[in-house]
Scaffold this active site. Structure first.
Site, short mmCIF file in Angstrom:
data_model
loop_
_atom_site.label_atom_id
_atom_site.label_comp_id
_atom_site.label_asym_id
_atom_site.label_seq_id
_atom_site.Cartn_x
_atom_site.Cartn_y
_atom_site.Cartn_z
N ALA A 177 -29.86 -20.38 -24.92
CA ALA A 177 -29.09 -21.60 -25.24
C ALA A 177 -29.42 -22.13 -26.63
O ALA A 177 -28.53 -22.44 -27.42
CB ALA A 177 -29.36 -22.66 -24.17
N ASP A 188 -24.39 -19.31 -20.84
CA ASP A 188 -25.57 -20.13 -21.16
C ASP A 188 -25.76 -20.23 -22.67
O ASP A 188 -26.29 -21.22 -23.16
CB ASP A 188 -26.82 -19.54 -20.51
CG ASP A 188 -26.68 -19.55 -19.01
OD1 ASP A 188 -26.86 -20.61 -18.41
OD2 ASP A 188 -26.33 -18.50 -18.45
N LYS A 201 -20.06 -20.66 -9.90
CA LYS A 201 -19.29 -20.55 -11.14
C LYS A 201 -17.88 -20.04 -10.84
O LYS A 201 -16.90 -20.48 -11.43
CB LYS A 201 -19.97 -19.59 -12.12
CG LYS A 201 -21.25 -20.13 -12.70
CD LYS A 201 -21.06 -20.61 -14.12
CE LYS A 201 -22.19 -21.57 -14.43
NZ LYS A 201 -22.42 -21.94 -15.78
N TYR A 239 0.85 -1.17 0.00
CA TYR A 239 0.00 0.00 0.00
C TYR A 239 0.90 1.24 0.00
O TYR A 239 2.02 1.18 -0.50
CB TYR A 239 -0.96 -0.09 1.22
CG TYR A 239 -2.14 0.80 1.08
CD1 TYR A 239 -2.92 0.81 -0.07
CD2 TYR A 239 -2.47 1.69 2.11
CE1 TYR A 239 -4.00 1.67 -0.20
CE2 TYR A 239 -3.55 2.54 1.98
CZ TYR A 239 -4.32 2.53 0.83
OH TYR A 239 -5.36 3.39 0.70
N GLU A 276 -23.96 -14.60 -17.01
CA GLU A 276 -24.59 -15.85 -16.60
C GLU A 276 -26.06 -15.64 -16.29
O GLU A 276 -26.42 -14.62 -15.67
CB GLU A 276 -23.86 -16.37 -15.35
CG GLU A 276 -24.19 -17.77 -14.95
CD GLU A 276 -23.75 -18.81 -15.98
OE1 GLU A 276 -22.66 -18.66 -16.54
OE2 GLU A 276 -24.52 -19.76 -16.21
N1 LIG Z 1 -27.42 -28.37 -19.91
C1 LIG Z 1 -26.89 -27.17 -19.92
O1 LIG Z 1 -25.66 -27.03 -19.81
C2 LIG Z 1 -27.75 -25.98 -20.06
C3 LIG Z 1 -29.12 -26.10 -20.04
N2 LIG Z 1 -29.92 -25.02 -20.17
C4 LIG Z 1 -31.36 -25.24 -20.07
O2 LIG Z 1 -32.03 -24.86 -21.26
C5 LIG Z 1 -33.30 -24.33 -20.95
C6 LIG Z 1 -33.45 -22.98 -21.62
O3 LIG Z 1 -32.52 -22.06 -21.08
P1 LIG Z 1 -32.31 -20.62 -21.71
O4 LIG Z 1 -32.15 -20.72 -23.18
O5 LIG Z 1 -31.27 -19.96 -20.90
O6 LIG Z 1 -33.74 -19.97 -21.38
P2 LIG Z 1 -34.55 -18.85 -22.16
O7 LIG Z 1 -35.56 -18.39 -21.18
O8 LIG Z 1 -33.65 -17.88 -22.76
O9 LIG Z 1 -35.30 -19.65 -23.36
C7 LIG Z 1 -36.22 -20.67 -23.18
C8 LIG Z 1 -36.76 -21.11 -24.52
O10 LIG Z 1 -37.43 -22.34 -24.37
C9 LIG Z 1 -38.71 -22.25 -24.97
N3 LIG Z 1 -39.64 -23.13 -24.27
C10 LIG Z 1 -39.97 -23.14 -22.97
N4 LIG Z 1 -40.83 -24.16 -22.73
C11 LIG Z 1 -41.02 -24.79 -23.91
C12 LIG Z 1 -41.79 -25.90 -24.32
N5 LIG Z 1 -42.53 -26.60 -23.45
N6 LIG Z 1 -41.77 -26.27 -25.61
C13 LIG Z 1 -41.03 -25.59 -26.49
N7 LIG Z 1 -40.25 -24.55 -26.15
C14 LIG Z 1 -40.28 -24.14 -24.88
C15 LIG Z 1 -39.08 -20.80 -24.86
O11 LIG Z 1 -40.04 -20.52 -25.84
P3 LIG Z 1 -40.65 -19.07 -26.08
O12 LIG Z 1 -39.56 -18.31 -26.84
O13 LIG Z 1 -41.83 -19.33 -26.93
O14 LIG Z 1 -40.95 -18.49 -24.75
C16 LIG Z 1 -37.75 -20.13 -25.13
O15 LIG Z 1 -37.51 -20.01 -26.50
C17 LIG Z 1 -33.38 -24.28 -19.42
O16 LIG Z 1 -34.07 -25.41 -18.94
C18 LIG Z 1 -31.94 -24.38 -18.98
O17 LIG Z 1 -31.77 -24.99 -17.73
C19 LIG Z 1 -29.41 -23.76 -20.37
C20 LIG Z 1 -28.04 -23.56 -20.39
C21 LIG Z 1 -27.10 -24.67 -20.19
C1 LIG Z 2 -25.72 -25.06 -16.54
C2 LIG Z 2 -26.19 -23.68 -16.60
O1 LIG Z 2 -25.41 -22.74 -16.69
C3 LIG Z 2 -27.61 -23.44 -16.53
O2 LIG Z 2 -28.40 -24.38 -16.49
O3 LIG Z 2 -27.95 -22.26 -16.51
MG LIG Z 3 -26.40 -20.72 -16.49
#
Ligand SMILES: NC(=O)C1=CN([C@@H]2O[C@H](COP(=O)(O)OP(=O)(O)OC[C@H]3O[C@@H](n4cnc5c(N)ncnc54)[C@H](OP(=O)(O)O)[C@@H]3O)[C@@H](O)[C@H]2O)C=CC1
Ligand SMILES: CC(=O)C(=O)O
Ligand SMILES: [Mg+2]
Length: 759
Positions: A206, A170, A102, A47, A144
């Protein structure tokens, strides 16, 4: 393509999860100073006034910030909590456990320092304005759990505004890991990316990022159909659209997910629990690839798929099923590579390189460390193992190097790495401090390869170690054992031992038996051994045979111990090999803890040494420390410090110090002292007359039990890595591993034996 669907991972209760987070210091991380802060001088340097000097240097040349501050290794994990995992918008504060998580994963897996920042706004502009000014603090920004579509706007704008990598995990982490899994699933099912038909359910952060990366990798845009809650994103659709969905709208008659999936090769689920039905799965093409990645519950479970089809390759986001598509496989290593070349961004080339490197890793043979992380299962590339597991120790060298190379090739590296071999070594050293200590040893042995006898050649882990020894160009590995048994065991375990550099010697059939028996008899005839006894030992006991090989120059060193306890193996060896003239045989353990390396002796041989023996142990340990590259500072340990409290045990240590005084040894030592005085500069400062110039790096224990107990406690409770006990002072290099040692431990010991052979 039958697959196992049993739940094979640890599950945790809600109570356990809360207790875990609450125990000790609440939360999951703390900040630790990297510089001493003990004295007034330290404070003056850290410091005011000392700190002004780097301030001026950085003002003059901003790149000096990487030399004088933590910036170059520091990543911020930033969220507003609008899409926490699959739990939805629960706010910035509720996202903190995930962000702390994370941050610690960055540290645990890639030695990236990381801090979580929760920004309490849902307004994209406010969020951008908050983050854009934080650039000077960090080498990278990991966004995130921010919901779509704001996440796209936020990330794109921050990428434009900041000159460091901004990466929404994500989106791109998920895309990279699923791309890696997909590359391998396509390979296993014999598909070509260009003609594979994919349906992505979920058009959020995603889903959009995944299909963007798939297209950049070679998928045909017309072969990917995107779906959301309203069904297929087709050209001309108006309901529930945004510009990011529009970019991927295709010409198709399909309107529902069910229609889109008819005859499809791949289902990519990034949507919600239960979105995929068994009827839809039934309608997919032969050998369908199903990545149901919604968290915490997938679009369909592996059990449900297994009930109706046996030809599917299945992945989920969960750790309790095979093929976990989890972004922890990506972000620590991607940022590691990006930080190390001071990349200005993380571009598509770097993402694809990471995906390919991950895919490649899953095709290679699995080391023990990985098998151990999965209760001894040794996954083999195939439908149930298309992606490496998070604890795979190879990730730290494989992924960052691919990312760094791609950054250099695509022109975004501000500090290119010229020597990639060296970089690979530095990377493995980051994962585990043991690696840097061992690196020097390995390097030297590679320059002077040695013939090492692996005495228990029929054991699976020993064969693996022998193969690894040869593969690492350390020399020749001699497996002792019955030829047919070794070959059969190797075949069953899938180990390729039929290669140059591996020799098999069957003691019973060896032409050297007569010579070895004579040699042993010569040594043992006045110690109660008949010629017949010696003959039997040479024929039947691999330690005796191996020791004779080394004693008579047929090999350079021995590694043994997986089938017999330490002292028995040592007794076998000592019948054949003596101490080096003028030396005493001791056991020394190398303890690596919190960035410090300390050698502890005697951890193997002398039970209750007298003063003379303690002095000998000190001399051996000092010599060993020097050979390992450390200038020794020995603390002669006791429960007391410089006469207080008094006691018979401490007197022995005091006497040992006086003996060393008389011997006029050429290293620093002092004692007797307690362990805290030996290791802590502040505690040491209480004794201004002390002859050590700094905290001790060699600890001489008063007896075997204290040495053994303390090193084992350090290992179990303190999270330290302990190598050894290593045998020091023998006339020929011999190392004894612990019962049930893993292949990686055995190779390390073989390398240490080879290193001693060259000294
Ligand atoms: N395994 C992994 O490493 C990861 C997994 N995920 C998972 O992916 C999922 C989405 O995350 P994320 O993209 O961040 O979330 P968002 O909120 O950005 O997007 C969700 C999308 O899913 C659509 N959706 C929701 N329910 C349904 C359904 N029943 N049928 C069809 N489409 C549907 C939504 O549709 P609409 O646009 O019409 O609202 C939207 O387009 C989460 O469950 C998350 O946990 C995410 C990141 C990493
Ligand atoms: C794994 C992760 O980052 C999520 O589900 O959001
Ligand atoms: Mg995440």
């Amino acid at each position: 393509m039958a697959r196992k669907t049993e739940n094979n991972g640890p599950s945790v209760s809600a109570q356990e999860a809360l207790e875990f987070h609450a125990m000790g210091r609440p939360g999951k991380l703390e900040i630790v100073a990297t510089k001493p802060m003990a004295t007034q001088r330290d404070l003056s340097l850290a410091y005011s006034p000392g700190v002004a000097v780097p301030v001026l240097a950085i003002a003059e040349d901003p790149s000096r910030a990487f030399d004088y501050t933590a910036r170059g290794n520091m990543v911020a994990v930033i969220s507003n909590g609008t899409a926490i995992l699959g739990l939805g918008n629960l706010g910035a504060l509720a996202s903190k456990p995930v962000m702390e998580g994370k941050a610690v994963l960055f540290k645990r897996f890639a030695d990236v320092d990381s801090i979580d920042l929760e920004v309490d706004t849902e307004d994209a502009d406010e969020f951008i304005n908050c983050v854009r000014y934080l650039g000077p603090s960090f080498g990278g920004i990991n966004l995130e759990d921010i919901k779509a579509p704001e996440c796209f706007i936020i990330e794109q704008r921050l990428r434009e505004l900041m000159d460091i990598p901004v990466f929404h995990d994500d989106q791109h982490g998920t895309a990279i890991i699923s791309a890696a899994g997909l590359i391998n699933a396509l390979e296993i099912t014999g598909r070509d990316m260009k003609t594979t038909k994919m349906v992505c359910n979920g058009a959020g952060a995603a889903g959009i990022a995944c299909i963007e990366l798939m297209k950049a990798m070679g998928f045909a845009p017309e072969n990917i159909i995107l779906c959301d809650t309203k069904g297929v994103v087709f050209q001309g659709r108006t309901e529930g659209m945004n510009q990011w969905k529009s970019a991927h709208a295709v010409k198709t008659d399909a309107r529902s997910l069910a229609e889109a999936l008819e005859g499809a090769d791949v289902f990519l689920g990034l949507s919600a629990k239960g979105a995929l039905t068994t009827r839809m799965v039934q309608s997919m093409a032969k050998n369908p690839i199903i990545f149901a990645m919604a968290n915490p519950d997938p679009e369909i479970t592996p059990e449900e798929v297994a009930e109706i089809r046996t030809d599917a390759i299945m992945a989920t986001g969960r750790s309790d099923y095979p093929n976990q598509v989890n972004n922890v496989l990506g972000f620590p290593y991607i940022f590691r590579g990006a930080l190390d070349v001071r990349a200005t961004t993380i571009n598509d080339d770097m993402k694809i390189a990471a995906a390919r490197a991950l895919a490649e890793l899953a095709r290679q043979d699995v080391p023990d460390d990985v098998a151990a992380a999965y209760q001894g299962m040794r996954p083999k590339f195939g439908p149930n193992y298309i992606i490496p597991v998070p604890f795979d120790p190879r990730l730290i060298s494989a992924i960052p190097i691919a990312v760094a190379k791609a950054a250099m090739d695509s022109g975004v590296a501000r500090k290119p790495i010229l020597d990639l071999d060296r970089y690979a070594q530095e990377l493995s050293a980051r994962r585990d401090p043991i690696a840097s200590t061992l690196q020097r040893i390995y390097d030297r042995v590679r320059r002077q390869p040695k013939r090492i006898v692996f005495a228990e050649g029929e054991e699976e882990q020993v064969m693996r170690a022998a193969v690894s020894y040869v593969n690492q160009r350390l020399g020749t590995a001699i497996l002792l054992g019955r030829d047919d048994v070794i070959k059969e065991n190797a075949r069953n375990a899938g180990i390729e031992i039929d290669r140059q550099g591996i020799e098999i010697i069957n003691a019973r059939l060896s032409r050297r038996n007569g010579v070895y028996t004579d040699y042993l008899y010569e040594r043992m005839q006045r110690k109660g051994f008949l010629f017949r006894d010696c003959q039997r030992l040479i024929n039947n006991d691999r330690n005796h045979f191996a020791a004779c090989m080394v004693a008579l120059g047929d090999a350079d060193g021995i590694v043994t111990g997986v089938t017999r306890n330490y002292s028995t193996a040592l007794d076998d060896i000592r019948r054949v090999i003596d101490a080096k003239p003028g030396h005493r045989v001791i056991g020394a353990s190398i303890v690596l803890a919190r960035g410090r390396t300390v050698i502890v002796a005697d951890t193997a041989v002398h039970d209750m040494p007298n003063a003379e023996q303690i002095a000998d142990i000190a001399e051996e340990a000092a010599g060993f420390a020097r050979r390992m590259g450390y200038e020794p500072r020995l603390a002669m340990l006791a429960y007391s410090t410089f006469g207080h409290p008094q006691g018979e045990r401490s007197e022995r240590v005091q006497e040992a110090v006086r003996i060393l005084d008389k011997r006029r040894v050429d290293f620093e030592y002092d004692g007797e002292m307690a362990a805290d005085v030996a290791l802590n500069a502040r505690a040491m400062a209480q004794y201004p007359f002390i002859r050590l110039t700094g905290p001790a790096n060699v600890l001489i224990m008063p007896a075997f039990h204290s040495a053994s107990i303390s090193t084992k406690m350090l290992q179990e409770l303190g999270g330290s890595t302990v190598i050894g006990p290593l045998l020091v002072g023998l006339n020929k290099p011999v190392q004894i591993v612990s019962l049930n040692a893993k292949d990686s431990d055995i190779v390390n010991m073989a390398a240490i034996a080879a290193y001693s052979a060259g000294a």
